[in-house]
Design an enzyme around this catalytic site. Structure first.
Site, short mmCIF file in Angstrom:
data_model
loop_
_atom_site.label_atom_id
_atom_site.label_comp_id
_atom_site.label_asym_id
_atom_site.label_seq_id
_atom_site.Cartn_x
_atom_site.Cartn_y
_atom_site.Cartn_z
CB SER A 133 5.27 -56.96 -24.27
OG SER A 133 4.02 -56.34 -24.41
CB THR B 139 5.05 -47.41 -42.85
OG1 THR B 139 4.79 -47.62 -44.24
CG2 THR B 139 5.62 -46.03 -42.63
CB CYS C 285 -3.97 -64.23 -23.46
SG CYS C 285 -2.69 -63.04 -23.15
N1 PLP Z 1 4.84 -63.54 -22.95
C1 PLP Z 1 4.46 -63.34 -21.68
C2 PLP Z 1 5.24 -64.00 -20.58
C3 PLP Z 1 3.36 -62.54 -21.40
O1 PLP Z 1 2.99 -62.35 -20.13
C4 PLP Z 1 2.65 -61.94 -22.47
C5 PLP Z 1 1.44 -61.16 -22.20
O2 PLP Z 1 0.61 -61.52 -21.39
C6 PLP Z 1 3.10 -62.17 -23.77
C7 PLP Z 1 4.20 -62.97 -23.98
C8 PLP Z 1 2.42 -61.53 -24.94
O3 PLP Z 1 2.61 -60.14 -24.93
P1 PLP Z 1 1.84 -59.16 -25.89
O4 PLP Z 1 0.55 -58.83 -25.22
O5 PLP Z 1 2.71 -57.98 -26.05
O6 PLP Z 1 1.64 -59.89 -27.18
#
Ligand code: PLP
Length: 378
Positions: free
Chosen positions: A201, A239, A324
């Site tokens: 990411s 794109t 999240c």
């Molecule tokens: N995987 C882990 C271990 C993460 O810490 C996160 C984000 O908190 C993600 C996946 C998801 O990343 P993104 O925000 O780029 O979707």
């Protein structure tokens, strides 16, 4: 301001900002699929970025795909592999401490009728090898999904031994590895790592939000998640954006240098905080051998959110459970799965660092924690 929330997201580096401005140039703004010379220039720049990104990750350019985020990368890898390889087996194994980006894909697969089985983890958050072997022995495991560094505790996956066990006990099982919290903080070289698919990411490494990377080893076949014009070898239609891909690459270049120095600096901050917080009766929930960039700590007498807001008064920023899921006000499932008592988990706060953090900030943090205890603890 003290920003100890770098696992949630990082601030965009000056280098990335400058690179974005540079890539806004009209030569690169044309559609990389266009047949005219501006299009040719745009695709040339884009493919150059892909090649350099692949080089830094230890992959081949054709194994690297730019996505919008690691969640998209996870969805593409996990759903795409199981959709394409029905004859490889009906089962997927993972742990219950994965990020929701993985867990929700697994939930989706289980609704489709796939058998999703979970390997137990120990108090350090690491998968138990006996449990892994047991799940593999049941057979039919097409895919194994793991995370290199846990986002809530910093627990580091003993990936070498896990990959070895999988390859010995179930050679056809393909491994998806979430490398989001590891990138730039420990060496990640895809050619030697042993993962077949991996996600990254941009916004966790000081790029902007909206860019991620998916790695799919050359001989692994998956169905695309996003179909359309067939861009990126049909793996991810839409794109291509040289600006977003270039922002990722710039951030990757920056975090790929000085990994050891960065880790040593952050380890010093982490050690200091562990010592000082323990002396104040706080309970450290990150394992001793966790990556020092994450420090999960439970404060006596303060629920997670209360402590977060008390610190906010002093312009100090931390997380409760992963950002999240923070709004759902749940106690961290990662901590509960690792056997942490619910009351202790309910008071857990995650401090997460970047190389930009300083010892002065750590000292100021402790000073403010003392003030919070003096003022607010009844
Ligand atoms: N995987 C882990 C271990 C993460 O810490 C996160 C984000 O908190 C993600 C996946 C998801 O990343 P993104 O925000 O780029 O979707």
């Amino acid at each position: 301001m003290i920003y100890f929330d770098n696992s949630a997201t990082t601030f965009v580096s000056d280098g990335v900002k400058a690179k974005i401005n540079e890539l806004m140039d009209e030569q690169v703004s044309a559609n990389p699929g266009a047949l005219h010379k501006l299009g040719n220039k745009a695709i040339e720049v884009y493919e150059g970025i892909r090649k350099e990104t692949a080089g830094l990750l230890g992959a081949k350019p054709e194994e690297i795909f730019f996505t919008s985020c690691a969640t998209e990368s996870a969805n593409t890898a996990i759903k795409g592999y199981m959709s394409r390889n029905k004859r490889a087996g009906n089962a997927v194994i993972s742990t219950r401490t994965e990020h929701k980006a993985t867990l929700e894909c697994l939930e989706y697969l289980s609704k489709l009728g796939f058998a999703v089985r979970y390997v137990k983890v120990g108090s350090d958050g690491k998968p138990l090898m006996e449990s892994l072997e047991e799940e593999l022995a049941k057979g039919g495991v097409a895919l194994a999904c793991f995370t290199l560094v846990n986002n809530e505790t910093g627990s580091i996956l003993p990936f070498e031994s896990i990959a070895k066990t999988i390859k010995v006990k179930s050679p056809s099982t393909v491994i998806y590895l979430d490398c989001v919290q590891a990138l730039g903080k420990m060496p990640v070289n895809l050619s030697s790592l042993g993962a077949d698919m991996a996600s990254f990411s941009g916004h966790k490494i000081h790029s902007i939000k909206g860019n991620g990377v998916l790695y799919v080893r050359k001989d692994v076949r998956i169905d695309p998640l996003i179909v359309g014009g067939g861009q990126q070898d049909g793996m991810r239609s839409g794109t291509q954006s040289a600006v977003l891909a270039g922002a990722f690459l710039e951030a990757l270049k920056e975090v790929s240098t000085g990994i050891e120095e960065g880790r040593a600096k952050v380890a010093e901050i982490n050690e200091y905080l562990r010592k000082e917080l323990t002396a104040r009766d706080a309970i450290i929930l990150s394992p001793d051998d966790a990556l020092p960039y994450v420090l999960n700590v439970s404060f006596k007498g303060f629920e997670s959110e209360t402590m977060l807001h008390c610190l906010e008064i002093y312009d100090i920023y931390v997380s409760t459970v992963s950002a999240c899921s923070a709004k759902t006000k749940k106690v961290s499932y990662v901590l509960l799965e690792s056997g942490v008592d619910r009351k202790i988990a309910a008071n857990a706060v995650r401090l997460s660092f970047s190389r930009e953090n300083t010892m002065e900030e750590a000292k100021e943090f402790i000073k403010r924690v003392d003030e919070i205890y003096d003022q607010f603890l009844i």
